[in-house]
Design an enzyme around this catalytic site. Structure first.
Site, short mmCIF file in Angstrom:
data_model
loop_
_atom_site.label_atom_id
_atom_site.label_comp_id
_atom_site.label_asym_id
_atom_site.label_seq_id
_atom_site.Cartn_x
_atom_site.Cartn_y
_atom_site.Cartn_z
N GLY A 9 0.70 -0.96 0.06
CA GLY A 9 0.51 -0.32 0.21
C GLY A 9 1.10 1.04 -0.09
O GLY A 9 -0.05 2.19 -0.32
N ASN A 10 2.37 1.38 1.04
CA ASN A 10 2.81 2.61 0.74
C ASN A 10 3.34 3.16 -0.62
O ASN A 10 3.75 3.81 -0.83
CB ASN A 10 4.17 2.39 1.87
P1 ADP Z 1 1.30 -3.31 2.65
O1 ADP Z 1 0.20 -2.81 2.33
O2 ADP Z 1 3.19 -4.18 2.10
O3 ADP Z 1 0.68 -5.08 1.75
P2 ADP Z 1 1.03 -4.39 5.52
O4 ADP Z 1 0.23 -3.23 6.20
O5 ADP Z 1 0.00 -5.49 5.09
O6 ADP Z 1 1.54 -4.15 4.63
O7 ADP Z 1 2.04 -5.59 6.21
C1 ADP Z 1 2.83 -4.68 6.43
C2 ADP Z 1 3.34 -4.30 8.08
O8 ADP Z 1 3.22 -5.71 9.24
C3 ADP Z 1 3.72 -2.72 8.47
O9 ADP Z 1 3.60 -2.20 8.69
C4 ADP Z 1 3.58 -4.12 10.07
O10 ADP Z 1 3.84 -3.06 11.35
C5 ADP Z 1 3.03 -5.43 10.60
N1 ADP Z 1 3.94 -6.66 11.02
C6 ADP Z 1 2.74 -6.95 11.56
N2 ADP Z 1 3.78 -8.52 12.37
C7 ADP Z 1 5.02 -7.98 11.40
C8 ADP Z 1 6.15 -8.91 11.95
N3 ADP Z 1 6.70 -9.79 12.98
N4 ADP Z 1 7.62 -7.85 11.17
C9 ADP Z 1 7.39 -7.38 10.63
N5 ADP Z 1 6.30 -5.98 10.46
C10 ADP Z 1 4.75 -6.50 11.03
#
Ligand code: ADP
Ligand code: MG
Length: 298
Positions: A9-10
């Protein structure tokens, strides 16, 4: 090498930024520069991307009319975001090097996910607003671990990429293909269904079906952590798939965020992938090179 790059998403929206074209374009131009470097080294690239905020945005806009269902809104966001990505790729690579393909994914009509919605879409609401909207529109809401309440929709498991042969042909011919946006439009028995497929799982499936060498998942965190945001937090730099499976089973990676990314990487490696990597978009090139992020190996 054949490389699948999944944009989170970013790549379109930074936290706190509004959903709009200018912000999306500015962000995606930065991502396109990373893709440019990889393509210019002679690699074949397929780009996939998420669409949670955008699907939610359009679903909200037409929440009274409900003129189009989620499958169609998914298609809408594939066209929209695909257009923005190829516009940015035109600037980076020159015109005529990339195309966005509306992509469907086959799902099981009786996937249990249809009974238990888990995928967050759209804006964050207060508990009170969420309850009201739930009654008005029959939507389901859940508390987002990141705060507030968000609408949740079913996220069925992708089984097959419907357009895979076309994607392969274009990508093998050297075109950069933007495909499986938002996880692809879920269809069962050739009919679109209401749901949003996880983009990481769809990207992994695409990578497996294309027999890609690398699956690169770019997001807003610099890698995969154990005990994330807890005492004993530790980043994984390089990890073997069997170790990662153990950590996954231990529950380090929540559903809806890091869980599907880790599962996507595991599935890819277990089905012949040489390397998967999860890392920060800003370090995308270094993640691709294997020197940043979390590198997952057989
Ligand atoms: P995207 O939009 O890139 O799919 P998401 O928000 O779905 O991103 O997933 C990324 C997020 O996962 C990070 O911002 C972080 O806060 C979260 N996260 C949860 N558990 C973990 C973990 N074990 N290690 C790293 N990030 C994690
Ligand atoms: Mg996500």
């Amino acid at each position: 090498m054949k490389v699948v790059i999944a944009l989170g998403g970013n790549a379109f929206n930074k936290p706190g930024e509004p959903i709009n074209q200018d912000a999306h374009l500015k962000n995606i131009e930065a991502a396109a520069k990373i893709i440019q470097r990889i393509v210019q080294e002679g690699h074949q690239v397929v780009v996939t991307h998420g669409n949670g905020p955008q699907v939610g945005y359009f679903a909200e806009l037409q929440r009274d009319s409900q003129a189009f269902k989620l499958d169609a809104i998914n298609a809408l966001t594939q066209g929209l975001l695909g257009y923005l990505i190829v516009s940015a790729l035109d600037k980076a690579l020159g015109r005529g090097r990339s195309a966005a393909l509306v992509t469907r994914v086959e799902v099981d009509c009786s996937d249990p996910a249809f009974k238990t919605p888990t995928k967050y879409i759209g804006p964050i609401y207060s508990e009170e607003e969420a309850k009201k909207l739930g009654v008005m529109y029959g939507w389901q809401f859940k508390q987002d671990p990141r705060g507030g309440w968000r609408r949740v929709v079913p996220s069925p498991t992708p089984l097959r990429i419907v357009e895979i042969d076309i994607i392969k042909r274009l990508a093998d011919a050297g075109y950069v293909v933007v495909a499986a946006g938002g996880g692809g439009i879920p269809v069962c028995e050739n009919t679109g269904v209401e749901g949003v497929v996880d983009k990481d799982l769809a990207s992994s499936l695409l990578a497996i079906e294309w027999k890609a060498d690398l699956l690169i998942i770019l997001t807003d965190v610099d890698g995969v952590y154990l005990n994330f945001k807890k005492p004993g937090q530790r980043k994984l730099d390089a990890v073997r798939v069997d170790e990662l499976e153990k950590y996954y089973a231990e529950g380090h990676f929540p559903p809806g965020s890091m869980g599907p990314k880790v599962l996507a990487a595991i599935n890819f490696i277990r089905n012949g992938g040489k390397r998967a990597a999860i890392g920060a978009l800003e370090e995308g090139y270094e993640v691709f090179k294997g020197v940043r992020g979390t590198q997952i190996i057989p």
